[in-house]
Design an enzyme around this catalytic site. Structure first.
Site, PDB file in Angstrom:
ATOM      1  N   ALA A  13       0.807  -1.224   0.000  1.00 34.82           N
ATOM      2  CA  ALA A  13       0.000   0.000   0.000  1.00 34.82           C
ATOM      3  C   ALA A  13       0.835   1.267   0.000  1.00 34.82           C
ATOM      4  CB  ALA A  13      -0.945  -0.009   1.207  1.00 34.82           C
ATOM      5  N   ARG A  25      -1.375   0.121   7.664  1.00 36.48           N
ATOM      6  CA  ARG A  25      -0.721  -0.022   8.961  1.00 36.48           C
ATOM      7  C   ARG A  25       0.277   1.081   9.282  1.00 36.48           C
ATOM      8  NH1 ARG A  25      -1.737  -5.156   7.103  1.00 36.48           N
ATOM      9  NH2 ARG A  25      -2.766  -6.535   8.584  1.00 36.48           N
ATOM     10  N   ASP A  95      -5.589  -1.536  -6.712  1.00 37.65           N
ATOM     11  CA  ASP A  95      -6.006  -0.309  -7.401  1.00 37.65           C
ATOM     12  C   ASP A  95      -5.678  -0.282  -8.893  1.00 37.65           C
ATOM     13  OD1 ASP A  95      -3.198   0.258  -7.414  1.00 37.65           O
ATOM     14  OD2 ASP A  95      -3.380   1.233  -5.456  1.00 37.65           O
ATOM     15  N   HIS A 112      -3.912  -9.929  -4.334  1.00 38.68           N
ATOM     16  CA  HIS A 112      -5.164  -9.714  -3.608  1.00 38.68           C
ATOM     17  C   HIS A 112      -6.309  -9.302  -4.514  1.00 38.68           C
ATOM     18  CE1 HIS A 112      -2.566  -8.962   0.233  1.00 38.68           C
ATOM     19  NE2 HIS A 112      -2.650 -10.241  -0.099  1.00 38.68           N
ATOM     20  N   ASN A 211      10.803   0.987   2.543  1.00 36.60           N
ATOM     21  CA  ASN A 211       9.563   1.156   3.312  1.00 36.60           C
ATOM     22  C   ASN A 211       9.769   2.224   4.371  1.00 36.60           C
ATOM     23  OD1 ASN A 211       6.816   0.097   3.692  1.00 36.60           O
ATOM     24  ND2 ASN A 211       7.528  -0.459   5.732  1.00 36.60           N
TER      25      ASN A 211
END
Length: 245
Positions: A13, A25, A95, A112, A211
């Site tokens: 994400a 998160r 997306d 996903h 990240n």
């Protein structure tokens, strides 16, 4: 960094936050700010509670992802592909911004699923999401399947659902057959996606993580970059392309 001949990428994400889609998160994540939303994301709750489904349809209709545009991180991965270095692009995102940025659909492995289609959980009918959301706008707060009347949801994987075997198989193969595994914008806490890092390492690949927050796989990585992804990933991709020339 030594030039790899093949790079498999796992995105989460965090790659889409610069496009205006909140992560889950991170400090401002959807589930960080509303822990109940994570609990409601289970398939059992969705099937059992009509109110959860009604809230889900409202959330789908109002999602900022419909207005989102690809950002510099998405574009950098297109450049990696054009340079001939991309083995596969495995994404946890739903997306389709990778494809909209120009990544070849045959290179993208959607772990996903996608928010852009709806599926019936009884007869497996697939319908364009726009058609179902038009029914929501017309007043159907939990639109049933037009063919069998069953419960519909986005064509995505909820907690409690297994990944499609063929999709997971393709992701495992990509992790096991690359020289460099690049994990970008993912907390690496959700399995089996997170376990792809271990699969790549076991097969002899190097691991690089980009990240904002630390991940459980940081100690095993050749390199960890904790900088904004929109700046860090294009820089890293340029480094890889330059090294391959």
């Amino acid at each position: 960094m030594n030039a790899p001949s093949s790079v498999s990428v796992l995105t989460g994400a965090g790659v889409s936050t610069d496009s205006g889609i909140p992560d889950f998160r991170g400090p401002q994540g959807v589930w960080t700010k509303n822990p109940r939303a994570e609990a409601d994301a289970t398939i059992d709750r969705y099937l059992a509670d009509p109110e959860v489904r009604r809230a889900s349809w409202r959330s789908r209709r109002d999602s900022p992802a419909w207005r989102a545009q690809p950002n510099a991180a998405h574009q950098a991965l297109v450049e990696l592909e054009h340079a001939g270095l991309l083995r596969a692009l495995i994404t946890q995102n739903i997306d389709e911004l990778h494809q909209r940025a120009g990544s070849s659909p045959e290179k993208v492995i959607e772990l996903h699923g996608t928010m852009r289609r709806a599926e019936c959980l009884s007869c497996d009918l697939i319908t364009p999401m726009e058609e179902v959301l038009a029914r929501v706008d017309a007043g159907e707060d939990d639109p049933p399947c037009p063919r069998c009347g069953g419960i519909q949801k986005a064509n995505t994987i909820s907690f409690g659902q297994s990944l499609k075997p063929e999709v997971l198989g393709a992701a495992l193969d990509a992790a096991r057959t690359c020289e460099l595994f690049l994990a970008v914008g993912t907390s690496l806490t959700v399995h089996p996606a997170a376990g792809l890092c271990g699969e790549a390492l076991d097969a002899g690949a190097r691991l690089v993580i980009v990240n904002a927050e630390p991940t459980p796989y940081d100690p095993f990585a050749d390199r960890v970059v904790n900088e904004p992804i929109g700046n860090a990933l294009p820089t890293l991709v340029k480094e890889l392309i330059d090294a391959a020339r």
